[in-house]
Design an enzyme around this catalytic site. Structure first.
Site, PDB file in Angstrom:
ATOM      1  N   THR A 192     -17.468   2.864  11.725  1.00 14.71           N
ATOM      2  CA  THR A 192     -16.241   3.124  11.089  1.00 14.71           C
ATOM      3  C   THR A 192     -15.759   4.458  10.809  1.00 14.71           C
ATOM      4  OG1 THR A 192     -16.479   2.608   9.061  1.00 14.71           O
ATOM      5  CG2 THR A 192     -16.004   0.788  10.343  1.00 14.71           C
ATOM      6  N   ASP A 219     -18.842  -3.086  -0.731  1.00 10.44           N
ATOM      7  CA  ASP A 219     -17.984  -4.338  -0.618  1.00 10.44           C
ATOM      8  C   ASP A 219     -16.681  -3.986   0.004  1.00 10.44           C
ATOM      9  OD1 ASP A 219     -19.868  -6.025  -2.169  1.00 10.44           O
ATOM     10  OD2 ASP A 219     -19.441  -4.649  -3.648  1.00 10.44           O
ATOM     11  N   GLY A 220     -16.020  -2.752  -0.018  1.00  6.25           N
ATOM     12  CA  GLY A 220     -14.907  -2.325   0.589  1.00  6.25           C
ATOM     13  C   GLY A 220     -14.733  -2.921   1.863  1.00  6.25           C
ATOM     14  N   GLU A 224     -12.118  -5.538   4.255  1.00  2.00           N
ATOM     15  CA  GLU A 224     -11.555  -5.379   5.430  1.00  2.00           C
ATOM     16  C   GLU A 224     -11.691  -6.350   6.464  1.00  2.00           C
ATOM     17  OE1 GLU A 224     -11.538  -1.381   6.977  1.00  2.00           O
ATOM     18  OE2 GLU A 224     -11.626  -0.507   5.287  1.00  2.00           O
ATOM     19  N   GLY A 251     -21.351  -0.156  -5.268  1.00  2.00           N
ATOM     20  CA  GLY A 251     -21.556  -1.275  -6.053  1.00  2.00           C
ATOM     21  C   GLY A 251     -22.351  -2.332  -5.218  1.00  2.00           C
TER      22      GLY A 251
END
Length: 560
Positions: A192, A219-220, A224, A251
């Site tokens: 990405t 986790d982000g 998405e 995290g």
């Protein structure tokens, strides 16, 4: 010296099923060393053939095996063939107490006759038998309904090279890539390039090309991907694509939760990555609860991890400046925020789990006859706008072993829709427990009397980070939102003790009078304080009134 075809090794008669698959093979480095190998439905047993008594026997559990591969000899002079089995059993750590998965490779040379093809066929027979048997021995938890990934599993792996300390790609090549090769998992690696890149990609991708979507990041990136899938016209089918998580961020809450659900010894850092990679190779899939979140702007989001306001959200966002130090950023952020502890005013209400009917399947309805305008996503009570995303420049992918590498323009190729199809009536997900945000909550809801809070945290996984066991009783598909809030009046030392206890999941047993824990199915939060931060899965969202409802089993997760 190899035996002639007419003078086959006597072990050829022994290589077959006699209650179990049995064979005798030589060591890959020394032909004079021989092993007897037997395969049952649950184990591979290896014993060195020796004239000395008390021969050592080694037993490998097939539940620890990710794959087995056969190959010919390195050159024409070697008529033998080889098969190699790959295991990741639990062993004691080198430098500390406890157990962790460690890689063990067992390779054998097959030299039954002088014909290389016959030897290769025998090696392939053993490799296939070990793979098939190990696939049936994937670790399963009692009471959990699993499905299995298709074999071979065509996997898209999305990597955010900037997540955590910026080492996600190196962690993948160093710890995961080889394991996927051992397990014969074909994958396409996608790097990405910018925020919401993954969201745009999966929103447009032809998902029929993929059997699983795996995230190598924090986790982000999964946040998405899930919202990109839910923004598709075919969201009902798209969200059923199995999702996998490989920890590469700071995290890594979902990765820690998945590991915890497997009832395995605690693991961190590379050990956690190895555990998640192992589960990906074993290919078991279970259902995953999502939470539908509505903001004041009528935007609708989908969350797999948490909704936070106050102390937790502040620490998460403010600690971004310490990202380069890795997971310790949260400790640094906690200490900084404790030094300037804030109190937030707001109203909180929730629907207790005991007062709400449990729905095993999400409800849907057909859109109204007036087709929503572009950019609108119809909810149960109103049409909610979804942020428009503009196509970005195609990203580049680096070569990865012999696996497929594709640019985003190919990955995002989707079938053209006719005008008739674009106006077709489609089903949308119903949030049947939520009134409109400008309407009062139903009588069955509980309205919290206090209006001064230090934090409000709604979490639906067991962990909030690798070392924060926020909801000890949470499961990946328990149909619950675990609501934790701390009211004003708590001292700084007491709050610090709560977070230290959370590392072992003991914070709910501290007897703190300012800490409240409830299992709920829906909630509403209305901040009164003019300034503050609200996060969803660790990502900042619009500040203002917000409400949420659990949607049980909406997605699917590769787990153990």
């Amino acid at each position: 010296m190899e035996k002639a075809a007419s003078d086959a090794d006597p072990s050829r008669q022994r290589n077959g099923f006699v209650g179990a698959l049995y064979g005798e093979f030589t060591d890959t480095l020394d032909d004079r060393v021989r092993y007897s190998v037997s395969l049952t439905e649950s184990a591979l047993t290896i014993q060195k053939i020796s004239e000395l008594p008390g021969r050592t026997k080694v037993v490998f559990n097939l539940s620890d095996c990710v794959g087995c591969r056969a190959r010919s000899g390195p050159d024409s002079a070697d008529v033998g063939a080889y098969f190699t089995a790959y295991f990741y059993p639990f062993k004691r750590r080198w430098m500390s107490a406890g157990l962790t998965r460690q890689r063990v490779e067992q390779c054998f040379r097959v030299a039954l006759v002088q014909d290389p093809l016959v030897n290769l066929q025998e090696a392939e027979r053993w490799a296939r038998a070990i793979r098939d048997a190990s696939a049936l021995q994937a670790p399963r938890r009692d009471g959990v309904v699993y499905t299995e990934l298709q074999r071979p599993c065509r996997t898209m792996i999305l990597v955010n090279p900037h997540s955590g300390r910026g080492q996600a790609l190196q962690l993948f090549t160093g710890h995961v890539q080889g394991m996927l090769t051992e397990a014969s998992v074909p994958y396409t690696l996608v790097i990405t390039e910018h925020q919401n890149h993954a969201r745009e990609l999966v929103k447009k991708a032809d998902l029929s090309q993929w059997d699983a979507l795996v995230i190598m990041s924090g986790d982000g990136l999964l946040y998405e991907v899930i919202n990109g899938l839910m923004e598709r016209e075919d969201w009902q089918e798209a969200i059923q694509t199995p999702l996998g998580i490989l920890p590469g961020g700071s995290g890594n809450a979902l990765a820690a939760s998945v590991h915890h659900y497997s009832q395995l010894p605690p693991a961190w850092n590379e050990e956690l990555l190895l555990s998640c990679g192992f589960m990906l190779c074993k290919g078991l899939v279970c259902s995953l609860d999502l939470v539908s979140i509505h903001l004041a702007s009528r935007q609708r989001l989908f969350s797999f991890l948490s909704l936070a306001w106050g102390f937790v959200a502040d620490v998460d966002i403010e600690s971004e400046k310490y990202r380069h130090v890795g997971a310790i950023r949260f400790l640094m952020g906690t200490l900084v925020r404790l030094a300037a502890l804030r109190v937030y005013q707001g109203r909180l209400a929730y629907l207790p789990a005991k007062d709400a009917p449990r729905k095993d399947k999400p409800s849907t309805k057909v859109n109204c006859s007036n087709t929503p305008q572009q950019g609108l996503f119809c909810s149960s009570l109103s049409c909610s706008p979804v942020p428009n995303t503009s196509p970005k420049q195609s990203q580049k992918c680096t070569n990865s072993n012999s696996n497929t590498i594709t640019n985003s323009s190919n990955l995002a190729a989707s079938k053209k829709k006719s005008e008739g199809q674009s106006n077709a009536r489609t089903e949308t997900l119903v949030d049947s427990l939520l009134p409109d945000l400008d309407q009062p909550v139903p009588e069955a809801w509980t309205v919290v009397k206090e209006q001064d809070f230090v934090l409000v945290l709604a979490v639906y996984q067991s962990h909030l980070a690798e070392d924060l066991w926020a909801a000890p009783s949470a499961m990946v598909n328990d149909g619950l939102i675990h609501l934790i809030y701390v009211t004003a009046g708590i001292s700084r030392p007491a709050l610090l003790r709560l977070f230290l206890a959370m590392e072992k999941g003991a914070h709910l047993e501290c007897g703190c009078p300012h800490l409240v824990y409830q299992k709920v199915r829906a909630l509403r939060l209305e901040p009164i304080s003019a300034e503050g931060v609200i996060t969803v899965d660790g990502e900042t969202v619009e500040y203002g009134p917000v409400q949420a409802q659990i949607q049980p089993g909406l997605a699917r997760l590769i787990s153990g």
